[in-house]
Design a protein around this motif. Structure first.
Motif, mmCIF file in Angstrom:
data_model
loop_
_atom_site.group_PDB
_atom_site.id
_atom_site.type_symbol
_atom_site.label_atom_id
_atom_site.label_comp_id
_atom_site.label_asym_id
_atom_site.label_seq_id
_atom_site.Cartn_x
_atom_site.Cartn_y
_atom_site.Cartn_z
ATOM 1 N N ILE A 67 0.858 -1.196 0.000
ATOM 2 C CA ILE A 67 0.000 0.000 0.000
ATOM 3 C C ILE A 67 0.893 1.244 0.000
ATOM 4 N N LEU A 68 1.866 1.259 0.903
ATOM 5 C CA LEU A 68 2.751 2.431 1.017
ATOM 6 C C LEU A 68 3.597 2.587 -0.240
ATOM 7 N N ARG A 69 4.051 1.460 -0.752
ATOM 8 C CA ARG A 69 4.863 1.481 -1.967
ATOM 9 C C ARG A 69 4.092 2.101 -3.138
ATOM 10 N N ALA A 70 2.832 1.732 -3.259
ATOM 11 C CA ALA A 70 2.000 2.271 -4.343
ATOM 12 C C ALA A 70 1.786 3.777 -4.142
ATOM 13 N N TYR A 71 1.593 4.189 -2.893
ATOM 14 C CA TYR A 71 1.429 5.628 -2.637
ATOM 15 C C TYR A 71 2.695 6.403 -2.979
ATOM 16 N N ILE A 72 3.844 5.832 -2.684
ATOM 17 C CA ILE A 72 5.108 6.496 -3.031
ATOM 18 C C ILE A 72 5.214 6.602 -4.555
ATOM 19 N N HIS A 73 4.866 5.527 -5.220
ATOM 20 C CA HIS A 73 4.906 5.522 -6.687
ATOM 21 C C HIS A 73 3.992 6.609 -7.261
ATOM 22 N N ALA A 80 11.368 9.623 3.900
ATOM 23 C CA ALA A 80 11.493 10.483 5.088
ATOM 24 C C ALA A 80 10.181 11.158 5.499
ATOM 25 N N ASP A 81 9.115 10.953 4.726
ATOM 26 C CA ASP A 81 7.808 11.417 5.194
ATOM 27 C C ASP A 81 7.364 10.572 6.389
ATOM 28 N N GLU A 82 6.355 11.101 7.087
ATOM 29 C CA GLU A 82 5.978 10.465 8.351
ATOM 30 C C GLU A 82 4.608 9.787 8.285
ATOM 31 N N LEU A 95 7.261 -2.015 10.584
ATOM 32 C CA LEU A 95 8.209 -2.525 9.580
ATOM 33 C C LEU A 95 7.772 -2.153 8.165
ATOM 34 N N ALA A 96 6.472 -2.178 7.918
ATOM 35 C CA ALA A 96 5.976 -1.812 6.586
ATOM 36 C C ALA A 96 6.330 -0.360 6.283
ATOM 37 N N ILE A 97 6.253 0.487 7.295
ATOM 38 C CA ILE A 97 6.582 1.907 7.126
ATOM 39 C C ILE A 97 8.083 2.061 6.880
ATOM 40 N N SER A 98 8.883 1.418 7.724
ATOM 41 C CA SER A 98 10.349 1.535 7.610
ATOM 42 C C SER A 98 10.859 0.959 6.292
ATOM 43 N N LYS A 128 5.515 16.930 7.486
ATOM 44 C CA LYS A 128 5.934 15.708 6.799
ATOM 45 C C LYS A 128 4.921 14.564 6.934
ATOM 46 N N THR A 129 3.927 14.747 7.759
ATOM 47 C CA THR A 129 2.958 13.666 7.967
ATOM 48 C C THR A 129 2.131 13.450 6.709
ATOM 49 N N LYS A 130 2.074 12.206 6.250
ATOM 50 C CA LYS A 130 1.332 11.915 5.017
ATOM 51 C C LYS A 130 0.228 10.882 5.231
#
Ligand SMILES: *Cc1c(COP(=O)(O)O)cnc(C)c1O
Length: 366
Positions: A67-73, A80-82, A95-98, A128-130
């Motif tokens: 999920i996070l990977r797709a959002y970054i994409h 470094a966002d939070e 761990l998924a966040i890190s 930085k909170t996303k």
């Protein structure tokens, strides 16, 4: 009497014939990945959660990670966002966040519900909170309108860690459908458990769903055409086939968990024991029944001496783990208190009435 914390063998036995038939069909079919059973399960599970999409993946950690990977994409967040996450969660949420080079920002839970304290979220927000990752810990829905409003106000993604709460209800909506996207786990001990590792993402966001499906399958939408550097995280046909069987029985299994919880809540009566607080009965699917007591180890021994197996979820909070040495000097007193005092009582759909009674009597004698 001996009371197991969770008798997985008994749990599987309950659906033995049906599971074996389905699994044998997969074996005989000669088709083991990316087939009809996964498709069918994805449809059933998204219907169950009330979302437009479900993507089967290899495990719960991958679901959150993807999920996070797709959002970054998509550019919704970057290194470094939070991401705000409850301090007392199972380490997989962090761990998924890190893993995505995002920064977990820990927020204290409410000591009575064990879920993230909505009143403490806003003070943790920075430019930085996303995203906020809520965790429906122990099976209780962590969502409430205040969290939805904070997400709106600060334009944050709401991600649910739904690993422990399949089927929990929030005023007619199911967990897994309350935020922008949710990750869940079908680890054998979870409320909807496979016989091995498995997980899924649920979401109403079509573009996100399509990206996650691509990332989970080598970054490929079309065989041997790789648009992005993906990973291999697929739900396999055998697990999907037996999850199709077990999903049918999940509502009945949940009812049984709720009955057992009601028994515990109404009959445990001992000044040394603090019972969990339930916000709304339908909002809790009792993955775990977690009490608190000052001398936890003493109570655990008292119960163990009487043949009752209990566990601690969890003995060490993430910020005291070697994996998060960078957080070692932070202090989360409520989280630390919970980890010191919590004890999980036997809980599963195959627990018998006389076992529940026996546990209650043993606790009341303590
Ligand atoms: C089990 C669990 C996970 C991870 O699921 P896996 O399938 O073991 O990877 C994530 N978050 C929470 C809260 C969990 O309980």
């Amino acid at each position: 009497m001996k009371v197991k914390f969770l008798d997985l063998q008994e749990l599987t036995n309950k659906y033995n014939d049906e599971i074996k038939r389905e699994v044998c069909d997969v074996i005989d079919s000669g088709w083991y990945l990316l087939g009809e059973r996964v498709k069918k399960f994805e449809t059933h599970f998204s219907d169950f959660c009330g979302t437009a999409h479900c993507i089967g993946v290899a495990n719960g950690l991958d679901a959150l990670n993807l999920i996070l990977r797709a959002y970054i994409h998509q550019g919704a967040m970057k290194e470094a966002d939070e991401v705000i996450v409850p301090a007392n969660t199972f380490i997989a949420s962090l761990l998924a966040i890190s893993e995505n080079r995002l920064k977990p920002i820990l927020v204290e839970p409410d000591i009575h519900t064990y879920n993230i304290d909505p009143e403490k979220i806003e003070e943790a927000i920075t430019p930085k909170t996303k995203a906020i990752m809520i965790v429906h810990l122990y099976g209780q829905c962590a969502y409430d309108e205040r969290i939805g409003e904070i997400c709106k106000k600060y334009n944050l993604k709401l991600i649910e860690d739904n690993a422990q709460a399949q089927g929990a209800d929030y005023f007619g909506r199911k967990t897994g459908s309350l935020g922008n996207a949710a990750g869940t786990s079908f680890y054998p001990g979870k409320n909807l458990g496979a016989l091995g590792d498995a997980g899924a993402v649920t979401t109403n966001d079509e573009e996100l769903a399509s990206l996650i499906r691509m990332f989970a399958n080598y970054g490929s939408r079309k065989k041997y055409v790789n648009e992005v550097k993906g990973i291999n995280s697929r739900l396999d046909e055998i697990q999907a086939a037996l999850l199709n069987v077990k999903l049918k029985y999940l509502p009945a299994d949940t009812k049984r968990r709720q009955q057992i919880a009601d028994e515990y809540l109404s009959n445990i009566n001992n000044g040394k024991i603090i019972l969990p607080k339930v916000i709304r009965p339908e909002g809790h699917v009792w993955h775990l029944f977690v009490i608190r007591t000052a001398n936890r180890d003493m109570l655990q021994k008292h119960l163990s001496d009487r043949g009752i197996q209990t566990l601690v979820h969890y003995p060490i909070p993430p910020h005291h783990q070697g994996a998060y040495a960078e957080l070692r000097n932070s202090s989360f007193p409520i989280t630390e208190k919970i980890h010191k005092e919590c004890l999980s009582l036997p809980m599963s759909p195959v627990l018998k009435d006389e076992e529940v009674r026996y546990v209650i009597d043993a606790i009341n004698e303590y």
